[in-house]
Design an enzyme around this catalytic site. Structure first.
Site: not given
Length: 150
Positions: A88-89
């Protein structure tokens, strides 16, 4: 794990078990260092009714250091900031982490990120990233946080 970190994790786990916010459900907690939390896509969003699983891995320095958080399982959300390997960014998981954040606030941020997305698609560099990140923690990535539209 140090006593103060153990107390903090026990407190957070108890709070979620007693009164999980809408869209969150505590899953498997094999020990205090590894948690699974279910996330349900919010009503009237692209993810409505979809169920996802987040895995939290807590470092011994938690809450001074962010947990490692990834989507796991066979159903990883299609989102411009979520890679097909579950990474997840999201800045609060890395450079934007603060010890005042909690498991609950991280989950709500991820749920908000999903809810505000106008499209279901993978990041443009998904294939390259996943190939290069194979077997590595998302915390080993030097993220570039430049897109706050989704």
């Amino acid at each position: 794990m140090a006593a103060r970190y153990t107390r903090r994790l026990q407190k957070e786990l108890g709070e979620i078990q007693r009164a999980a916010p809408a869209g969150l459900e505590i899953g498997e907690v094999t020990n205090l260092e590894h948690w699974t939390i279910g996330v349900l896509g919010a009503k009237d969003t692209l993810y409505e009714g979809e169920k996802f699983q987040l895995h939290f891995k807590f470092p011994t320095q938690y809450p001074l250091e962010a947990p490692e958080v990834t989507f796991v399982g066979n159903h990883i959300p299609m989102h411009p900031h979520i890679y097909s390997n579950g990474h997840i960014c999201l800045s609060i998981l890395y450079d934007g982490w603060s010890p005042v954040l909690s498991v609950q606030s991280v989950c709500l941020s991820i749920l908000s990120m999903l809810s505000s997305s106008p499209v279901k698609e993978r990041p443009a560099d998904n294939d390259t990233y996943v190939k290069n990140a194979k077997g590595r923690s998302p915390k080993d990535t030097k993220w570039w946080f430049h897109d706050d539209k989704v």
